[in-house]
Design an enzyme around this catalytic site. Structure first.
Site, PDB file in Angstrom:
ATOM      1  N   GLY A  83      16.153  -9.256  48.441  1.00  0.00           N
ATOM      2  CA  GLY A  83      16.077  -7.769  48.313  1.00  0.00           C
ATOM      3  C   GLY A  83      15.164  -6.796  48.589  1.00  0.00           C
ATOM      4  N   THR A  84      15.146  -5.299  48.376  1.00  0.00           N
ATOM      5  CA  THR A  84      14.135  -4.893  48.277  1.00  0.00           C
ATOM      6  C   THR A  84      12.544  -4.985  48.324  1.00  0.00           C
ATOM      7  OG1 THR A  84      14.971  -2.423  48.594  1.00  0.00           O
ATOM      8  CG2 THR A  84      13.017  -2.235  48.190  1.00  0.00           C
ATOM      9  N   CYS A  85      12.526  -5.709  47.106  1.00  0.00           N
ATOM     10  CA  CYS A  85      11.736  -5.817  45.968  1.00  0.00           C
ATOM     11  C   CYS A  85      10.041  -7.028  47.067  1.00  0.00           C
ATOM     12  CB  CYS A  85      11.373  -6.765  44.890  1.00  0.00           C
ATOM     13  SG  CYS A  85      10.199  -6.984  43.558  1.00  0.00           S
ATOM     14  N   HIS A 108     -12.379 -11.958  24.678  1.00  0.00           N
ATOM     15  CA  HIS A 108     -13.219 -10.932  24.754  1.00  0.00           C
ATOM     16  C   HIS A 108     -13.529 -12.086  25.822  1.00  0.00           C
ATOM     17  CE1 HIS A 108     -16.492  -8.680  24.468  1.00  0.00           C
ATOM     18  NE2 HIS A 108     -16.977 -10.224  24.586  1.00  0.00           N
ATOM     19  N   GLU A 125      24.848  -9.428  52.125  1.00  0.00           N
ATOM     20  CA  GLU A 125      23.651  -9.042  52.231  1.00  0.00           C
ATOM     21  C   GLU A 125      23.880  -7.457  53.890  1.00  0.00           C
ATOM     22  OE1 GLU A 125      20.979  -6.747  53.152  1.00  0.00           O
ATOM     23  OE2 GLU A 125      21.044  -7.628  50.861  1.00  0.00           O
ATOM     24  N   GLN A 126      23.562  -7.279  54.539  1.00  0.00           N
ATOM     25  CA  GLN A 126      23.644  -6.482  56.003  1.00  0.00           C
ATOM     26  C   GLN A 126      22.856  -7.708  56.315  1.00  0.00           C
ATOM     27  OE1 GLN A 126      23.749  -2.669  55.822  1.00  0.00           O
ATOM     28  NE2 GLN A 126      21.709  -2.512  55.443  1.00  0.00           N
ATOM     29  N   SER A 127      21.146  -7.214  55.966  1.00  0.00           N
ATOM     30  CA  SER A 127      20.386  -7.750  56.631  1.00  0.00           C
ATOM     31  C   SER A 127      20.300  -9.099  56.335  1.00  0.00           C
ATOM     32  CB  SER A 127      19.536  -6.964  56.901  1.00  0.00           C
ATOM     33  OG  SER A 127      18.211  -7.282  57.579  1.00  0.00           O
ATOM     34  N   MET A 180      16.231  -9.002  54.368  1.00  0.00           N
ATOM     35  CA  MET A 180      16.866  -8.486  53.359  1.00  0.00           C
ATOM     36  C   MET A 180      17.543  -9.210  52.125  1.00  0.00           C
ATOM     37  SD  MET A 180      14.863  -5.577  52.900  1.00  0.00           S
ATOM     38  CE  MET A 180      16.023  -4.841  51.654  1.00  0.00           C
TER      39      MET A 180
END
Length: 460
Positions: free
Chosen positions: A47-49, A445, A39-41, A44
């Site tokens: 992930g993005t989410c 209900h 993972e580059q960061s 992160m």
């Protein structure tokens, strides 16, 4: 697992910590494989989410809704951002440990590029490593699209959907783009008290939705104070220390708008440009998406692509299903494929949210299908007290049903809790339940779900 002496030891390398990739990495590791996650960061992990997408934006939207359209108050936004950051930080740490705690997983933080078939170079802060494996999975997601407009670069007062989440709360905001991201952010910032204008290049915002549904969403935006200008062709963006100016053409006339901030929301593109895919022989399409087959295999042997990067629907839950397909292909009987997917729903988190699955009325007519339509305004549905209880009876429910088979072809739900009810409708469609059968189900209900009894009852 240590980075030392990994040469020749890895079974799988996963590039990118998205939903499908991280889940598959854990699945393969627990099956006995030796896995590297790159993972580059560090910001992160997960992930993005959970970091900049679904979770953090929905926190902000929730906090905006609590204000009920109150006046501009930057402290409310700052408090919402703090809650956002606290939760995403916790989730990021949890996601990191879910893989890092596995002995057979090597977690690397660095930028990965292909140096050959099933071989990558990873540049970390301290070193450069070369890793090889018999299988590589690309899960690098997507990034905000950068249109060819003068001054559109993300800096200063010009933002994308990531940077705006930590910007100073603007008193006025121009949103360039009337798609799903742009509409969500417009709704949110308007409820935080900003004066919001949406510039949409199409004839109307949410052009993929039926006109009656799009109009209902637009009405909710107007209620929040959002102005929408359609058929606006943005030509230039300029800025100084105090404001940003958007130049655009409307009906052949040059016009300008000024605001504290500008959001560029013109879609997202697959994140492939810096992977060096040519070195591995991985083919890409016109939009930069990695071309895959129904089992998510790329053109290069042993290399697969999951999630947004392969050009499919840009949803976290589709990335998760990509994991199921590939896990079945690698560890199971290989019977699953992306062709198995039907009735995949989505939600736009306006207030109230719009959720849809399957065909719209316009799409069904275009396909020449014989259809029946059941549609009703939420405020007129007697057997749906839930929205009235929580004080927001706006919205509409619409079903598109095959006139010959009674099968549900599609549905659009815009109301309180629609993001939950749509999953029931999608499940009914996947199980081939008829509209009549769904109409006669017993629901709790007071709930939003019970509206299905009354709306579908119109088809009797």
């Amino acid at each position: 697992m240590s980075a030392e002496n990994t040469a020749g030891m890895l079974d799988t390398i996963v590039i990118g910590w998205g939903k499908g990739g991280k889940t598959l990495a854990g699945t393969l590791a627990r099956s006995g494989e030796r896995v590297a996650m790159v993972e580059q960061s560090a910001q992160m992990y997960g992930g993005t989410c959970i970091n900049i997408g679904c979770v953090p934006t929905k926190i902000l939207i929730h906090e905006a809704e609590q204000a009920h359209g109150s006046d501009f108050d930057p402290q409310r936004f700052e408090a919402a951002v703090q809650r956002r950051d606290k939760l995403t930080s916790m989730m990021r740490a949890k996601n990191f440990s879910m893989l890092d705690d596995l002995e057979s997983v090597l977690v690397l933080t660095g930028h990965a590029t292909f140096s050959g078939p099933r071989t990558i170079k990873v540049s970390t802060e301290t070193e450069e490593l070369e890793l090889s494996a018999r299988r590589i999975i690309i899960n690098t997601g997507s990034v905000p699209a950068q249109p060819k407009i003068e001054g559109v670069e993300i800096r200063g007062r010009v933002h994308d959907s990531t940077t705006l989440q930590h910007a100073e709360m603007p008193k006025s905001l121009i949103v360039v783009g009337g798609g799903y991201v742009g509409i969500e952010f417009a709704s949110m910032f308007a409820q935080f008290g900003a004066k919001v204008t949406v510039l949409d290049r199409g004839e109307r915002a949410l052009s993929k939705e039926d006109q009656d549904i799009a109009s209902e969403v637009q009405s909710s935006l107007v209620d929040a104070g959002v102005s929408i200008i359609s058929s606006a062709q943005v030509t230039k963006i300029s800025q100084d220390q105090s404001s940003a100016t958007v130049s655009f053409e409307l009906d052949g006339q040059a016009q300008q708008l000024e605001a504290d901030a500008v959001l560029i929301a013109l879609g997202r593109t697959p994140n492939t440009s810096h992977l060096g895919l040519e070195a591995a022989g991985v083919k890409v399409g016109e939009r930069g998406e990695i071309v895959v087959d129904k089992f998510l295999a790329t053109s290069a042997e042993g290399i697969y692509a999951l999630g947004d990067v392969n050009g499919g629907p840009q949803f976290t839950y589709v990335s998760l299903d990509d994991h199921r397909v590939l896990a079945n292909h690698l560890l199971g009987d290989g019977s699953r494929s992306t062709e198995d997917r039907v009735a995949v729903p989505y939600t736009i988190f306006t207030t109230p949210p719009l959720s849809r699955v399957g065909l719209s009325e316009a799409a069904a007519i275009e396909q020449g299908l014989g259809i029946k339509i059941a549609v009703k305004k939420v405020a007129e549905i007697a057997a749906m007290p839930r929205p009235k209880i929580v004080g927001d009876p706006r919205g509409v429910i619409k079903f598109v049903v095959d006139a010959h088979t009674d099968q549900i072809l599609g549905a659009a739900l815009m109301h309180v809790d629609s993001q939950e009810v749509i999953n029931l409708v999608a499940l009914a469609m996947r199980q081939k339940m008829t509209a009549s059968s769904l109409r006669d189900q017993i629901f709790t209900h007071p709930s939003s779900t019970e509206a299905l009894n009354e709306v579908l009852g119109q088809l009797s």
